[in-house]
Write an enzyme that holds these catalytic residues in place. Structure first.
Site, mmCIF file in Angstrom:
data_model
loop_
_atom_site.group_PDB
_atom_site.id
_atom_site.type_symbol
_atom_site.label_atom_id
_atom_site.label_comp_id
_atom_site.label_asym_id
_atom_site.label_seq_id
_atom_site.Cartn_x
_atom_site.Cartn_y
_atom_site.Cartn_z
ATOM 1 N NE ARG A 179 -3.819 -2.160 -0.163
ATOM 2 C CZ ARG A 179 -3.589 -3.279 -0.831
ATOM 3 N NH1 ARG A 179 -2.452 -3.415 -1.500
ATOM 4 N NH2 ARG A 179 -4.465 -4.252 -0.860
ATOM 5 C CB SER A 228 -9.654 -0.627 3.092
ATOM 6 O OG SER A 228 -10.337 -1.708 2.501
ATOM 7 C CD GLU A 298 -5.735 0.596 2.310
ATOM 8 O OE1 GLU A 298 -6.230 0.502 1.165
ATOM 9 O OE2 GLU A 298 -5.680 -0.364 3.097
#
Length: 307
Positions: A179, A228, A298
């Site tokens: 990520r 998310s 995130e």
């Protein structure tokens, strides 16, 4: 919150600028959460050359931030000083396929990349169908879903540096990790090339249907959400830790942890950026107390708190 209007000075310093400059432009309407204060300046470049010209002539002391479709973003209620750049789909959203390669502008939706690949019988990009963002965000965050990540298919990316210079990055140059990528944060990605494998069209469409079904049945995609919220810790799932800490359905102001998928925060209608960020931090604290695991955001959080 209202910032000093610096657009006249910028226009005077950049007489050949073709893109649009707006002062004190609301950012809430550009994010999926629908929260946040204004941008001191919102710039929408006409094309890649216009973006390079703008950055070349922009005073170095002015901060710059790029937004896509705002699907993975909390803008704080005080807004953003400096310049926010938004790459418009009209100028940066084209996609095409040739052989086993898909070329896409940074403003192209990830979903469109998957569609373009499928129409050319290119497999391996079906996971993009389940990511509600743009190519630019995928490059910056190594976006992934359903077993695939951007690093698995990227050939090269193109971007413009803070000095207006154009750069090309191969897959290894991107320094992808989970990520995230290691490219200088000041680089603004403008396009990318992805490679898949020629695959049976039926198999590709079947996989894309699986991806879409998973999203619709497991995620609150029809809510005001940012996707998310936290990265999955190694060998664990963020939603399981959040659930075990008793945070499913937790509310602060107009923000709530989704009942459907508790790694999603939602704006129930009247949340502020402060509500959503505070809820996220509360979840992090409760998970740390319950399991000892520290969750990491995130979702990107930008801007200043309301004063």
């Amino acid at each position: 919150m209202t910032f000093p209007d610096i657009t006249p000075d910028l226009k005077a310093a950049m007489p050949e600028l073709r893109g649009r400059l707006l002062a004190n432009q609301s950012l809430a309407e550009l994010t999926w959460f629908r929260v946040g204060g204004p941008a001191q300046v919102l710039f929408t470049p006409a094309d890649e050359n216009d973006l390079a010209y703008f950055l070349t002539n922009l005073p170095s002391e002015l901060p710059v931030y790029v937004v896509g479709v705002g699907s993975n973003l909390i803008v704080r209620d005080g807004g953003m000083s400096g310049v926010v750049i938004r790459l418009a789909p009209r100028a940066f959203g084209e996609t095409s396929a040739a052989g086993d390669i898909v070329t896409a502008g940074a403003a192209a939706l990830d979903k469109r990349v998957a569609e373009t690949a499928a129409n050319a019988n290119i497999g391996g990009m079906e996971f993009f169908f389940g990511i509600p963002g743009t190519v630019g965000g995928a490059l910056r965050m190594n976006a992934g879903a359903n077993g695939g990540e951007t690093k698995d298919v990227l050939v090269e990316a193109t971007g413009i540096g803070r000095d207006g210079a154009k750069h090309t990055f191969g897959n290894a140059d991107m320094k992808f990790v989970y990520r995230n990528s290691g490219v200088d944060p000041s680089v603004i990605f403008t396009s990318a090339r992805f490679r898949g494998t020629i695959t049976d069209a039926y198999a590709i469409r079947a996989r894309m249907t699986e991806v879409q079904t998973h999203r619709e049945t497991a995620q609150p995609i029809r809510e005001k959400t940012g996707g998310s919220t936290f990265k999955n810790p190694p060998d664990n799932s963020a939603w399981k830790l959040i659930d075990a800490a008793g945070c499913r359905g937790l509310k602060i102001g107009g923000a709530q942890v989704s009942e459907m998928h508790c790694n999603f925060l939602i704006n129930t209608g009247n949340a502020t950026g402060h509500d959503i960020e505070t809820l996220g931090e509360t979840v992090r604290e409760r998970v740390k107390q319950n399991s000892g695991v520290e969750l990491h955001w995130e979702i990107k959080r930008i801007g200043m708190e309301q004063t």
